[in-house]
Design an enzyme around this catalytic site. Sequence first.
Site, short mmCIF file in Angstrom:
data_model
loop_
_atom_site.label_atom_id
_atom_site.label_comp_id
_atom_site.label_asym_id
_atom_site.label_seq_id
_atom_site.Cartn_x
_atom_site.Cartn_y
_atom_site.Cartn_z
CE LYS A 107 -4.47 0.88 0.09
NZ LYS A 107 -5.54 0.05 -0.49
CG ASP A 147 -7.19 3.19 -1.24
OD1 ASP A 147 -7.72 2.07 -1.27
OD2 ASP A 147 -7.25 3.92 -0.24
#
Length: 428
Positions: A107, A147
Amino acid sequence: MSKANYNAYAEAKAQFDQVAEKIGLDGATRDFLRQPMREYHFSIPVNMDDGSKKIFRGYRVQHNDARGPAKGGIRFHPLETIDTIRALAMWMTWKCAVVDIPLGGGKGGIICDPRGMSDREQEQLCRGWVRQIAKDIGPCIDVPAPDVMTNAKHMLWMLDEYETIHGGRYPGFITGKPVGMGGSLGRKEATGFGVIYVLREAMRELNMNIKNSTASIQGFGNVAQYAAKLYQQLGGKVIAISSWDNTDQQAYTFRKKEGFDSTDLEAITDPFGSIDKEKASGLGYEILPGGAWIEQNVDVLIPAALENQISAENVHRISKQVKIVAEGANGPTSRDADKVLAERGIFVIPDFLANAGGVTCSYFEQVQSNTNHYWEKDEVIQKLDTRMTSAFQAVIDLARQKKMHMRDAAYTIAIDRVVFAIKSRGWV
Ligand code: NAD
């Protein structure tokens, strides 16, 4: 857990520890998996439109890549923290494993607020992020994606920078690209549709009829919009949706008790998922406080905004009618709230299973990009449904067999698969 005390990484580790204990994982393996393998922290200088220079903080965390290249989105958020990214990277490892795709967990993020930045400034930010990390990411190392507050436009700028640095065309470097520029048909629908595929299966298991069922949704961005769309197509009624108002710096809930067509709302929603409240009021929506989405008399709650949204502070406001919580967001339910949901017999479809449609389709996108052969939309959607349905079935079968909650069953399957990979490689 109160908002002030909440730490997503502490939550992610505690969830892992709980299952590691139950399945008797050895100490070295636990130590290996309860923290990221690698992380990168860096500064990104950007020449702002007003002539000033601003330094942004960027991150990339690779939690585990034993099953394949790390995979995970890049979030732009003013309140981004390294601990949130660590948690999200860890959840990505479990997510890829639970749907059994050959990718690990990663991430990234930048502390910034793109809502107040021009396109040019955002482009500089995207290119700057890639420049700082270009040697440690790539199609065979770590594959980023969108995201919260990042989208296809950002992904293409990032791809362009990566290809400029590496001198070639590497469309498999990043997913969530625009269709026609290496993106996959069905990617923008994938996460939201995936939430509804597993909700459909859960309803089947619980003998509930999706037709005439009702839902309240938190968030109205990529995940929530497509979840609402498919839920309505299958006959369900959405009666409330909440979203963040950036001008007022607070959330509002938009309600029509008789149910509504979410495409009305899409037309008055900005690219960051904020609904125009004056226009919504003109269309006959009641405007309620942001937290009201959780206390509606509905069958299904879909938190699809951010982490820690169902907490000890508001879990008791959930109506008796609610039978299912389908976690569209990552980490929306704190552990103490999760216990209350379990005591009340509310069926929870855990985040890293419920929202795995996005990464599943990202994997399809990567396969298409790497082979330079693109599939029809129907093929993508069909493969997505098949993958999500079979992952759900595996989790519920284990949950039934071992009398576990869905979250623990999903963790057990995911951890087993990752442990198999790290042990087979001889890492621990
Ligand atoms: P997005 O930026 O497109 O939308 C976020 C939405 O949440 C917006 O509508 C915003 O107004 C709303 N919001 C923010 N704070 C809120 C609050 N306090 N109350 C009510 N609404 C609020 O983001 P997204 O891509 O839809 O992601 C949503 C969640 O799903 C995140 O947790 C993300 O990590 C997760 N997720 C996204 C994907 C994906 O493919 N986009 C995949 C898996 C998981």
